[in-house]
Write a protein that holds these residues in place. Structure first.
Motif, short mmCIF file in Angstrom:
data_model
loop_
_atom_site.label_atom_id
_atom_site.label_comp_id
_atom_site.label_asym_id
_atom_site.label_seq_id
_atom_site.Cartn_x
_atom_site.Cartn_y
_atom_site.Cartn_z
N ILE A 312 88.56 3.76 21.65
CA ILE A 312 89.63 3.46 20.70
C ILE A 312 89.30 4.00 19.30
N LEU A 313 88.00 4.19 19.00
CA LEU A 313 87.63 4.72 17.69
C LEU A 313 87.58 6.24 17.69
N ARG A 314 86.97 6.79 18.75
CA ARG A 314 86.81 8.25 18.79
C ARG A 314 88.14 8.97 18.75
N ARG A 315 89.15 8.36 19.30
CA ARG A 315 90.45 9.03 19.32
C ARG A 315 91.05 9.17 17.92
N GLY A 316 90.47 8.46 16.96
CA GLY A 316 90.96 8.56 15.58
C GLY A 316 90.18 9.56 14.74
N LEU A 317 89.22 10.25 15.35
CA LEU A 317 88.43 11.24 14.59
C LEU A 317 89.13 12.59 14.66
N TYR A 318 90.27 12.64 14.01
CA TYR A 318 91.18 13.79 14.19
C TYR A 318 90.60 15.11 13.69
N ALA A 319 89.88 15.06 12.56
CA ALA A 319 89.42 16.33 11.96
C ALA A 319 88.60 17.13 12.96
N TYR A 320 87.72 16.43 13.67
CA TYR A 320 86.79 17.13 14.58
C TYR A 320 87.51 17.62 15.83
N GLN A 321 88.52 16.87 16.23
CA GLN A 321 89.31 17.29 17.40
C GLN A 321 90.16 18.50 17.02
N LEU A 322 90.76 18.44 15.83
CA LEU A 322 91.61 19.57 15.42
C LEU A 322 90.79 20.84 15.21
N LYS A 323 89.57 20.68 14.69
CA LYS A 323 88.72 21.87 14.50
C LYS A 323 88.48 22.54 15.84
N TRP A 324 88.32 21.74 16.86
CA TRP A 324 88.11 22.29 18.21
C TRP A 324 89.38 23.02 18.68
N TRP A 325 90.53 22.43 18.45
CA TRP A 325 91.79 23.10 18.83
C TRP A 325 91.98 24.38 18.01
N LEU A 326 91.54 24.32 16.76
CA LEU A 326 91.71 25.49 15.90
C LEU A 326 90.79 26.65 16.30
N GLN A 327 89.86 26.37 17.17
CA GLN A 327 89.06 27.48 17.69
C GLN A 327 89.80 28.22 18.80
N HIS A 328 90.90 27.66 19.24
CA HIS A 328 91.62 28.26 20.36
C HIS A 328 92.98 28.81 19.99
N PHE A 329 93.52 28.36 18.87
CA PHE A 329 94.86 28.80 18.46
C PHE A 329 94.84 29.16 16.98
N LYS A 330 95.77 30.03 16.61
CA LYS A 330 95.87 30.39 15.20
C LYS A 330 96.47 29.22 14.42
N PRO A 331 96.04 29.06 13.18
CA PRO A 331 96.55 27.93 12.39
C PRO A 331 98.07 27.86 12.35
N GLU A 332 98.74 29.03 12.32
CA GLU A 332 100.21 28.99 12.20
C GLU A 332 100.89 28.50 13.48
N GLN A 333 100.12 28.31 14.54
CA GLN A 333 100.72 27.77 15.76
C GLN A 333 100.80 26.24 15.73
N PHE A 334 100.24 25.64 14.68
CA PHE A 334 100.19 24.17 14.61
C PHE A 334 101.21 23.57 13.65
N LEU A 335 101.68 22.40 14.00
CA LEU A 335 102.43 21.57 13.06
C LEU A 335 101.80 20.18 13.13
N VAL A 336 101.28 19.72 12.02
CA VAL A 336 100.66 18.39 12.02
C VAL A 336 101.56 17.46 11.22
N ILE A 337 101.94 16.38 11.85
CA ILE A 337 102.91 15.46 11.25
C ILE A 337 102.24 14.13 10.93
N SER A 338 102.58 13.59 9.80
CA SER A 338 102.06 12.27 9.47
C SER A 338 102.96 11.21 10.13
N HIS A 339 102.32 10.30 10.82
CA HIS A 339 103.05 9.22 11.50
C HIS A 339 103.87 8.41 10.50
N ASN A 340 103.28 8.18 9.33
CA ASN A 340 103.98 7.41 8.30
C ASN A 340 105.28 8.08 7.90
N ARG A 341 105.19 9.39 7.71
CA ARG A 341 106.38 10.15 7.30
C ARG A 341 107.43 10.09 8.39
#
Ligand code: PPS
Length: 429
Positions: A312-341
């Motif tokens: 339940i805690l590790r799933r909130g470590l977004y920066a490290y997960q996203l860095k891993w995804w960013l090794q596979h896709f170009k930054p412009e392929q991503f849209l990151v949305i804030s849940h609050n927004r």
């Protein structure tokens, strides 16, 4: 007889050879990322795509990769409601057409091309995969967390659009725990239910409260130097071992050029920390993802099991997960949305997502008032504010550094525009 060549001929050969090598290097550079991926990653595009008709591979795929408990159901449902060119997997149950939100196909490293064909066929039931006006969506919110998903998706859908909704990790953790608690209540039989304390139920560890789950997971992460706390990970701390399996290595995408990630060097990467999720013992023996759920192998590999549960805690470590995804896709392929927004202004966020997906604006359905609480909204246990007040505060301190890393990462990438304000710094009841 030994043949001799005049110097000019030798020179020509050498020039040709050098030319060939240069071409190979240039080609290798452009392909290097992908070939490394196929060679060392969990899922090879060749294995999957061979035996599958290219006609059933969608031209446009979009993935809502998470995070779990961040409003992904709402987002998926609303996209389907608001645009006719959004399609999901379709199947018939009891004579009724149903849409699958979470295929979870790429969460598992052991998949065969027959299963890939099945995955694709369910999409082709909802529209022609070759129709370029259609976008097929896989909204499996655990993809962001499982390392195999990033390389699997990249292997077969290199041009995919990737959407991540991120929620305050403390609220996310609590919502996750609460879901397990309620599932457990629903699953346990009446007699069992009467014996158990309602607030302490959880699916993975049936009698644990939220604070207990948090303690247990924090201890596990710290024991591996994988808690991503600045105070605990100076550069001198040894990196975690690969647990008997080859470390996954992929070339860094061009991220480094623009990004100013503060301390990449001192933190292990997400997949270094949790390599077990790639080649876990129990995965080795299974032939399909489905087998995983039924297999007794699940309990035969305790070190690997602790990688999966509880989380339940590790799933909130977004920066490290996203860095891993960013090794596979170009930054412009991503849209990151804030849940609050998304919660505050669902219409605006949905417009932004539809634009990001390149959907025909003329076909957008009339703006409908979004239901704020669609998706899963589960009753919370009584007295949880008082009971877990201390642990909430501890978690806000815990996530301070990982969140800072996230904000830095988002600000340094072109996807920053979809991001709203930082997460709240206290639990919002
Ligand atoms: N419009 C909107 N905006 C933001 N958040 C919303 C929205 N609609 C639902 N929710 C809340 O999202 C939580 C469920 O998230 P998911 O659908 O991603 O859950 S799941 O991972 O698919 O189980 C769940 O959170 P909790 O109620 O705290 O558990 C929902 O209430």
């Amino acid at each position: 007889m030994v043949r001799t060549y005049p110097y000019s001929c030798l020179f020509m050969w050498m020039r040709a050879l050098i030319g060939f090598l240069v071409a190979l290097i240039i080609f290798g550079k452009s392909q290097g990322f992908r070939s490394t991926l196929n060679a060392s990653c969990c899922l090879s595009a060749k294995t999957l795509v061979s035996g599958v008709s290219p006609k059933i591979i969608p031209k446009n795929m979009a993935f809502i990769i998470g995070a779990q408990k961040s409003g992904t159901t709402f987002l998926f449902d609303e996209l389907l409601n608001r645009h006719p060119d959004i399609r999901g997997q379709q199947y018939v149950k009891n004579g009724k057409e149903r849409t699958v939100k979470e295929p979870q196909f790429f969460s598992f490293p052991v998949v065969r091309h027959e299963q890939f064909a099945e995955y694709l066929q369910l999409y082709s039931r909802s529209g022609d995969p070759q129709d370029e006006s259609l976008t097929f969506v896989d909204a499996s919110p655990n993809y962001i967390y499982y390392p195999p998903a990033a390389c699997g998706v990249a292997a077969v859908f290199p041009n995919a659009r990737i959407i991540a909704v991120l929620r305050d990790p403390v609220q996310r953790a609590f919502s996750h725990w609460n879901m397990g608690r309620i599932r457990s209540i629903r699953n346990s039989d009446a007699e069992e239910r009467s014996r158990q304390d309602d607030a302490s139920l959880d699916e993975e560890s049936a009698t644990r409260g939220f604070d207990d789950m948090v303690d247990r997971e924090l201890q596990f992460m710290r024991s591996r130097n994988c808690s991503y706390e600045a105070s605990r990970l100076p550069a001198s701390v040894p990196r975690p071992s690969a647990e008997g399996t080859a470390l996954i290595s992929v070339n860094k995408w061009e991220l480094g050029q623009n990004a100013t990630l503060s301390n990449v060097a001192s933190f292990p990467s997400w997949n270094e920390c949790y390599p077990c999720m790639f080649h876990c013992g129990f995965f080795h023996h299974l032939s399909s993802a489905g087998d995983f759920f039924n297999s007794s192998q699940q309990v035969q590999d305790p070190p690997c099991m602790s990688h999966r549960a509880p989380s339940i805690l590790r799933r909130g470590l977004y920066a490290y997960q996203l860095k891993w995804w960013l090794q596979h896709f170009k930054p412009e392929q991503f849209l990151v949305i804030s849940h609050n927004r998304m919660y505050e202004d669902p219409d605006e966020v949905l417009e932004q997502v539809m634009d990001f997906l390149g959907l025909d604006p003329k076909k957008k359905r009339l703006k409908r008032k979004a239901t704020k609480n669609s998706g899963w909204s589960l009753p919370k246990p009584e007295n949880f504010k008082e009971k877990y007040h201390a642990v909430f505060s501890e978690l806000y301190r815990y996530y301070e550094h990982p969140n800072k890393e996230l904000y830095g990462l988002l600000a340094s990438l072109p996807l920053g525009h979809a991001w709203g304000n930082p997460f709240p710094d206290r639990f919002q009841y």
